[in-house]
Design a protein around this motif. Structure first.
Motif, short mmCIF file in Angstrom:
data_model
loop_
_atom_site.label_atom_id
_atom_site.label_comp_id
_atom_site.label_asym_id
_atom_site.label_seq_id
_atom_site.Cartn_x
_atom_site.Cartn_y
_atom_site.Cartn_z
N ILE A 167 -61.63 114.01 31.37
CA ILE A 167 -61.47 112.64 32.12
C ILE A 167 -62.82 112.31 32.85
CG2 ILE A 167 -60.12 111.73 34.21
CD1 ILE A 167 -58.01 113.56 32.97
N ALA A 168 -63.39 113.59 33.37
CA ALA A 168 -64.80 113.15 34.31
C ALA A 168 -65.77 112.56 33.51
CB ALA A 168 -65.23 114.22 35.21
N GLY A 169 -65.89 113.05 32.11
CA GLY A 169 -66.78 112.56 31.28
C GLY A 169 -66.51 110.94 30.92
N TYR A 170 -65.40 110.68 30.67
CA TYR A 170 -65.02 109.42 30.47
C TYR A 170 -65.17 108.50 31.66
CZ TYR A 170 -63.30 108.61 25.92
OH TYR A 170 -63.15 108.74 24.41
N GLY A 171 -65.07 108.91 32.70
CA GLY A 171 -65.18 108.13 34.03
C GLY A 171 -66.67 107.93 34.48
N PHE A 172 -67.32 108.88 34.16
CA PHE A 172 -68.90 108.81 34.27
C PHE A 172 -69.44 107.64 33.30
CE2 PHE A 172 -69.03 112.93 36.51
CZ PHE A 172 -69.40 112.32 37.79
N MET A 173 -68.94 107.96 31.95
CA MET A 173 -69.54 107.02 30.99
C MET A 173 -69.28 105.38 31.21
SD MET A 173 -69.50 108.63 27.22
CE MET A 173 -67.77 108.33 27.19
N TYR A 174 -67.97 105.15 31.52
CA TYR A 174 -67.52 104.04 31.89
C TYR A 174 -67.34 103.30 33.13
CZ TYR A 174 -66.34 103.74 26.78
OH TYR A 174 -66.49 103.82 25.57
N ALA A 175 -68.52 104.18 34.08
CA ALA A 175 -68.47 103.57 35.45
C ALA A 175 -68.90 102.06 35.27
CB ALA A 175 -69.33 104.44 36.32
N GLU A 176 -69.94 101.88 34.16
CA GLU A 176 -70.48 100.57 34.09
C GLU A 176 -69.72 99.97 32.83
OE1 GLU A 176 -74.68 99.87 33.50
OE2 GLU A 176 -75.22 101.24 35.20
N ASN A 177 -69.13 99.11 33.00
CA ASN A 177 -68.26 98.61 31.78
C ASN A 177 -67.90 96.83 32.00
OD1 ASN A 177 -65.57 97.83 33.47
ND2 ASN A 177 -65.74 100.09 33.91
N GLU A 178 -67.42 96.28 30.92
CA GLU A 178 -67.27 94.96 31.11
C GLU A 178 -65.76 94.65 31.14
OE1 GLU A 178 -69.28 95.37 27.40
OE2 GLU A 178 -70.69 96.18 29.01
N TRP A 179 -65.20 95.57 31.64
CA TRP A 179 -63.70 95.09 31.61
C TRP A 179 -63.29 94.37 33.05
CZ3 TRP A 179 -62.65 101.28 31.50
CH2 TRP A 179 -63.07 101.56 30.11
N THR A 180 -62.24 94.08 33.15
CA THR A 180 -61.91 93.34 34.59
C THR A 180 -60.45 94.09 35.17
OG1 THR A 180 -60.50 91.85 32.94
CG2 THR A 180 -62.60 91.08 33.77
N GLY A 181 -60.26 93.57 36.32
CA GLY A 181 -58.99 94.25 37.15
C GLY A 181 -59.11 95.51 37.43
N ILE A 182 -57.75 96.07 37.30
CA ILE A 182 -57.78 97.50 38.13
C ILE A 182 -58.54 98.57 37.41
CG2 ILE A 182 -55.74 98.02 36.93
CD1 ILE A 182 -55.75 99.00 40.13
N MET A 183 -58.68 98.48 36.16
CA MET A 183 -59.29 99.61 35.19
C MET A 183 -60.99 99.27 35.52
SD MET A 183 -57.63 101.17 33.29
CE MET A 183 -58.40 101.76 31.71
N HIS A 184 -61.21 98.19 35.86
CA HIS A 184 -62.77 98.11 36.01
C HIS A 184 -63.10 98.79 37.41
CE1 HIS A 184 -66.62 96.54 36.69
NE2 HIS A 184 -66.28 96.23 37.97
N ASP A 185 -62.08 98.45 38.59
CA ASP A 185 -62.33 98.98 39.83
C ASP A 185 -62.22 100.73 39.77
OD1 ASP A 185 -62.51 96.61 40.50
OD2 ASP A 185 -60.52 96.21 41.30
N LEU A 186 -61.11 101.27 39.12
CA LEU A 186 -61.24 102.48 39.00
C LEU A 186 -62.40 103.27 38.40
CD1 LEU A 186 -57.24 102.93 37.77
CD2 LEU A 186 -58.36 103.67 40.13
N PHE A 187 -62.69 102.64 37.22
CA PHE A 187 -64.00 103.22 36.72
C PHE A 187 -65.32 102.97 37.57
CE2 PHE A 187 -61.18 103.96 33.19
CZ PHE A 187 -61.50 105.03 32.52
#
Lengths: 628, 206
Positions: A566-586
């Motif tokens: 989970i941490a690996g995904y968290g670091f990887m997608y800290a920069e992302n093009e999503w919107t909303g809550i998913m963006h904020d969480l990452f």
């Protein structure tokens, strides 16, 4: 004395998720490693389909780069290493007369971190951001400037997580072999496979931390704008090559040494002779392990390190041929005058010897720095390393699997099918890679997705592709054999080959949960063979029958690895093009933090909660044990 | 394998080596420190390769480093290594209270070191020496930061062990844990000696 602590014992899926039994962990490694082997093999076939004719457009250049990168990375880290760990887990404790490994909990943790790291890496296919900078991930190709999607992030984090598991496994087997040997099992009475695992574990311990640092530096460059390899910021791309190969060269010995051990066991057993030159075999193994750290720059002859460096690394590399040659001659002399039985396992072992010699000879050719300028980055190199890794390691693993299958699962593989597996795989292998030597000498560059007509490459590429499919057929035959065998009853005896020499053949097949009802007394090299020659039916026990202490199963290793995933995904997608809550969480690193918190929390729980384990009472210690 | 035959009275002389589990743990931890040595060795190599790559207009190591501050941090950490030895000696004498006291002193000194390091890093960033400034800054923060993270991990670990010994007492199960934590603490102390020499002294002189 043995007061009962109540211990929860699981069945079914939970049993496999929580097991700390080295034999079950060995089976898990085999399943997971086999799965990744199939994925890597599929990638290889797609590569060969693309190359079967000139200017083919079966896959595009980008996809080809991804296939090539993932084939190499998967095969080395997620297929070869885990299957080696499967054999280590299944056999080494039995060979030294131990009831368990030194750290059963860490053993499980090592498996789960490897699996989650491997899954993370391969989920890049689903995320459509696949690593494509080669398995060596050279800079600046893998830098954020030239590799803008998240592919290399998957490579970095996946390998980082899987690497933790490998390091843990290495330490575990070092301590197991040093501290847990049965009475009388001195170092110079250890079976050859155990010796090679011992040296391989030491190489893992001293090589993998370098990879860890390299991956951390690359990760910092990519995720946090560091400048390790960023030339504009003063970084140095050759630094990556040094760090990678200081790990990467020992890594190839990490892979091949256990295969040497397996071949030694199989050839000795089926020649019904003591291994020729045992002490020189041990010495050669140690020497190869030592020299393995001295030769990394032979991967970098064309970088321009200068004639002095190239000459030194060239000579050091050629030196390795000496202990390796000692081994080859010892195997031949072991067979000499023996009453050889050509079982499928032995076919693989005997087929290994000339194949590996060919890989070794091209190795010495590549070690000559001036000549290497010609071979470099051509198919000659591809042919060389497939001869040592497939012709060496994979044939060795097949030999070991056929040889120890009854000890792992209680059933003999079908000999006819197994021999068919050998011949298709062996012929397919040579068809695929022998011609690649000449493709390389003709000038075909490696890692390029297609080639022009009229260069003289066509026929040999076609032969190579046909050979690859024949290897695929061999692999399918092996899987059919496994399925056919699994349907049969468990009838394998303690010593199903009847010529077993080492301790694992003195106990039931499959081994019971506690391995040895009574710890055996070892009276010489080839401990079981010695008892047989002295007219004894069984090993002399070193202790009376008594209650056996066992460690409790635990779900924590699984959860700790899940946290890292989970941490690996968290670091990887800290920069992302999503919107909303998913963006904020990452973006707020909440996901990364939560993952690390799970892992650290589990560590705290593990430290605070004492594991009392449980006891198996003497009246429970009957014939057959662990279910496979 | 009678690791858990609970204590009927006297603790053995070297409780960390009294059981096979204890001996495995100590040997395994020595080997782990061998791997850690390679880890820091690689970080040092990267730093040495990149330390002159400061970039135009960025502060050099001569301008940045204040040896007085680093010297105080060094004294704190070296002293904490000594107090951790006192703790292990107290453990061998089976004086649980004294062991816990010395461990607490060790943790406090470690916290002091960490506080100074955090202050130092803030100061450097303020001076324009950020993580992404240059190859020098990246390799500096990675090497020294890895060490700092090890100190932080050690502080949390030893604090948890103090609580654990308070609850469970000193047994053949808890003693090896305290012992390997002591080994770990010495190791990060040795690494710091090299950082002080290679990063700070050589950075000030060369």
């Amino acid at each position: 004395m043995a007061h009962a602590h109540p211990v929860k014992r699981y069945t079914g899926l939970m049993d496999w998720l929580t097991t700390v039994d080295h034999k079950k962990i060995g089976i898990l490694y085999l399943i997971a490693g086999g799965f990744f082997f199939l994925i890597g093999g599929l990638e290889a076939l797609l590569i060969r389909v693309q190359l079967w004719k000139p200017l083919n457009d079966f896959v595009g250049a980008d996809t080809y780069n991804e296939l090539l990168t993932m084939h190499g990375t998967t095969m080395i880290f997620l297929a070869a290493m885990p299957v080696i760990f499967a054999m280590m887990n299944a056999i080494v404790p039995l060979q030294i007369g131990a009831r368990d490994v030194a750290f059963p909990f860490l053993n499980a943790l090592g498996f789960w971190t490897f699996l989650f790291g491997g899954l993370l890496l391969n989920l890049s296919w689903i995320a459509q951001a696949v690593p494509d900078a080669g398995w060596t991930s050279y800079l600046p190709l893998a830098s954020p400037t030239y590799s803008t999607h998240k592919g290399v992030d998957y490579y970095v984090l996946g390998l980082q997580i899987a690497g933790i598991g490998t390091l843990i496994g290495g330490i575990n087997f070092l301590v197991t072999i040093i501290n847990m040997r049965a009475p009388g099992m001195s170092f110079m009475r250890m079976p050859m496979f155990t010796w090679t695992v011992f040296i391989t574990s030491a190489l893992i311990l001293f090589a993998f931390p370098a990879l860890t640092v390299g991956l951390v530096a690359l990760m910092f460059d990519r995720l946090f704008s560091a400048n390790f390899f960023e030339v504009s910021g003063g970084g140095n791309t050759v630094l990556w090559e040094h760090i990678f190969w200081i790990f990467g060269h020992p890594e190839v010995y990490i892979l091949i040494l256990p295969a040497f051990g397996i071949i030694s066991e199989v050839i000795s057993t089926f020649s019904r002779k003591r291994l020729f030159g045992y002490s020189s075999m041990v010495f050669a193994t140690v020497l190869i392990g030592f020299l393995g750290f001295m030769v990394w720059a032979h991967h970098m002859f064309t970088v321009g390190l200068g004639p002095v460096a190239n000459a030194l690394f060239s000579i050091a590399t050629m030196l390795i041929a000496v202990p390796t040659g000692i081994k080859i001659f010892n195997w031949i002399f072991t067979m000499w005058g023996g009453s050889i039985k050509f079982t499928a396992a032995n076919l693989f072992a005997v087929g290994f010897v000339p194949t590996f010699v060919m890989g070794g000879v091209t190795g010495v050719m590549l070690a000559a720095a001036p000549a290497d300028f010609q071979y470099h980055d051509s198919y000659f190199v591809v042919a060389h390393f497939h001869y040592v890794i497939v012709g060496g390691l994979v044939l060795g693993l097949f030999a070991g699997l056929h040889y120890w299958w009854p000890k792992m699962f209680g059933r003999m593989l079908n000999e006819g099918l197994a021999k068919l597996t050998f011949w298709t795989f062996f012929i397919g292998f040579h068809l695929t890679f022998f011609v690649q030597h000449f493709l390389g000498l003709l000038g075909m560059p490696r890692r390029v997705w297609t080639y022009l007509d009229g260069l003289g490459f066509n026929t040999m590429n076609l032969i190579s592709t046909i050979g690859a499919f024949l290897m695929g057929v061999g692999t399918i035959l092996f899987i059919i054999n496994i399925i056919v065998t699994a349907a049969k009853p468990k009838t394998a005896g303690d010593d199903p080959w009847e010529d077993g020499r080492t301790l694992e053949w003195s106990i039931p097949s499959p081994a019971p949960e506690y391995n040895f009802a009574q710890t055996p007394l070892v009276r010489g090299y080839d401990a079981l063979w010695k008892e047989k020659m002295d007219g004894n039916d069984a090993m002399t026990p070193a202790e009376p029958i008594g209650p056996i202490h066992m460690p409790s199963p635990s779900i924590l290793p699984f959860l700790m690895s899940l946290g890292l995933f989970i941490a690996g995904y968290g670091f990887m997608y800290a920069e992302n093009e999503w919107t909303g809550i998913m963006h904020d969480l990452f973006a707020s690193h909440a996901v990364a933090g939560a993952g690390l918190l799970i892992t650290l929390g589990c560590m705290v729980v593990r430290s605070l909660k004492d594991d009392h384990g449980f006891h198996i009472e003497p009246d429970e210690i009957t014939g057959k044990g662990v279910k496979a | 394998m009678s690791a858990h035959s609970h204590l009927d009275g006297q603790l053995p002389h070297e409780p960390e080596r009294a059981t096979l589990e204890g001996r495995n743990k100590v040997l395994g931890f020595w080997l782990f420190l061998g791997g850690e040595t390679v880890l820091f060795g690689t970080l040092f190599s990267a730093f040495l390769a990149l330390r002159d790559q400061v970039g135009d207009g960025n502060p050099t190591s001569q301008e940045l480093f204040k040896l007085s501050l680093v010297a105080i941090a060094t004294v704190l950490l070296l002293t904490s290594s000594l107090t951790s030895v006192f703790a292990i000696q107290a453990m061998h004498r089976n004086q649980v209270k004294s062991m816990q006291l010395w461990l607490i002193v060790t943790v406090v000194l470690g916290l002091g070191f960490l506080g100074l390091e955090i202050y130092e890093f803030f100061h450097y960033v303020h001076e324009g020496h950020k993580f992404s400034t240059s190859a020098f800054s990246s390799s500096f923060y990675t090497l020294v930061g890895f060490h700092g993270a090890h100190v932080l991990f050690g502080i949390v670990w030893i604090s948890l062990l103090i609580g654990q010994v308070y609850r469970k007492g000193l047994t053949v199960v808890t003693a090896p844990k305290v012992y390997v934590a002591g080994m770990y603490w010495h190791f990060i102390d040795v690494v710091w000696v090299f950082i002080f020499t290679v990063v700070y002294l050589m950075g000030k002189v060369g």
